[in-house]
Design a protein around this motif. Sequence first.
Motif, PDB file in Angstrom:
ATOM      1  N   ARG A 168       0.824  -1.222   0.000  1.00  0.00           N
ATOM      2  CA  ARG A 168       0.000   0.000   0.000  1.00  0.00           C
ATOM      3  C   ARG A 168       0.850   1.261   0.000  1.00  0.00           C
ATOM      4  O   ARG A 168       0.744   2.128   0.874  1.00  0.00           O
TER       5      ARG A 168
ATOM      6  N   SER B 187       0.866   3.971  -1.771  1.00  0.00           N
ATOM      7  CA  SER B 187       0.211   5.275  -1.863  1.00  0.00           C
ATOM      8  C   SER B 187      -0.191   5.787  -0.487  1.00  0.00           C
ATOM      9  O   SER B 187       0.027   6.962  -0.154  1.00  0.00           O
ATOM     10  N   GLY B 188      -0.761   4.905   0.309  1.00  0.00           N
ATOM     11  CA  GLY B 188      -1.155   5.303   1.658  1.00  0.00           C
ATOM     12  C   GLY B 188       0.034   5.632   2.528  1.00  0.00           C
ATOM     13  O   GLY B 188       0.013   6.609   3.297  1.00  0.00           O
TER      14      GLY B 188
ATOM     15  N   SER C  88       1.433   9.008   1.451  1.00  0.00           N
ATOM     16  CA  SER C  88       0.537  10.102   1.847  1.00  0.00           C
ATOM     17  C   SER C  88       0.733  10.460   3.314  1.00  0.00           C
ATOM     18  O   SER C  88       0.804  11.647   3.678  1.00  0.00           O
ATOM     19  N   ARG C  89       0.834   9.442   4.167  1.00  0.00           N
ATOM     20  CA  ARG C  89       1.026   9.705   5.605  1.00  0.00           C
ATOM     21  C   ARG C  89       2.375  10.353   5.871  1.00  0.00           C
ATOM     22  O   ARG C  89       2.474  11.328   6.641  1.00  0.00           O
TER      23      ARG C  89
END
Length: 401
Positions: free
Chosen positions: A277, A279-280, A283-284
């Motif tokens: 994951r 992308s997640g 982003s964080r």
Amino acid sequence: MTKTDKTFLFLQGHPSLFWRKLSVGLETAGYPTRKIHFCLADWAFWWRRGAVNYRWTFRGWKSFLTDYVKREGITDILYYADAQPYHRAARQVARKLGIRAWAVEFGYLRPDWLTLERDGMGPKSHFPKNRDVISALARANSAPDMVPRYSHTFAQEAFGEVMFNLLLAYGRPFYPFHFSDKYYWPAFDYLAWLVELARGPAHQRHASEVVPKILAGPAPFTLVAMQLQSDYQIRAASPYTHLEEYLVEILNSFAVHAPKDRQLLIKIHPLDNGIERWSGRVSRLAANLGVWERVHVVKGGDLGQLIDKATGVICANSTVGLHAIQAGVPCIALAPAIYRLPGLTHQAGLNSFWEQPEAVDREFAETFVRGLSTIQVKGSFFDRTGQHAAIATIVDRLTAT
């Protein structure tokens, strides 16, 4: 007529028919071959004589191999995936007994190239680091044929990988002590791939929205190439135990040292299974650093076009770095790579790369590629014509040295 000056031992090979065909090629040239199976997948992809099964514990592998090499008169050991535990041990045995070990891998130059190299790739490579030595090597070699000739489909590649790993996992009753260091359990890996394939259209839509804006926008961008978490090039040949560490290093430096108008485009590897994951995670991390508006993640987009338009390319030790060098785009490799040399990649550290990237020496880049082609083989693991071409070259090189 069988020749007796060389006998070739095959260990685990690429998940295709290439290994079996290479054995036939050597035997047709008059050289005996042998094979040791570690798992049911090895047996299924070989399916010919000259093989024995190793069904005992990994602890006894070196002793077994030492006795086998002496008994059979083995002069050369061949393997695919040089960091695989059985192959690491085989390399040690070969060195101790004074015989040769060869890695047959995907090529540094892609597409349409394979690697044939003593011992292994990356940090284990014997390719010279000295510019004068590389130049001398290049002068003695003709320019490599960089025209793509041997294409294959994703389905061809995926079928071999899926079949090999499922046979490896579910054939354990036949090889009860087999030691596998697969990063993901195969069943979990392929279930994840079903989800990822279903998400493919969404990935493409997202990339088709983001990439044109980045390319057409007024702000310059730096391209970050992701690799696979399961890749031995990361697990065994980089300073990172997990690729999140790679991302943290890049994003921390970006937040502090990159120009405020710089965009960061992180390109996920096309064969990523989606488990991590990314992308997640990105982003964080970007949100915590206050740079989320300038950081973009895509799975898709034309790699060549992105490299050409980028102000610079960041990679761990991916072949993307070589693509950037050949395109004359500044590049930094954050892990040991065969091309991480002065004149090819940025040497002064990541923090200075954002604003003062070292230019590629185009003349040396051409020289380097020409020299590098001496450990490359034009051909393919998948395409039938490419297999024949590669095998003919590999047989010539193995039997001439």
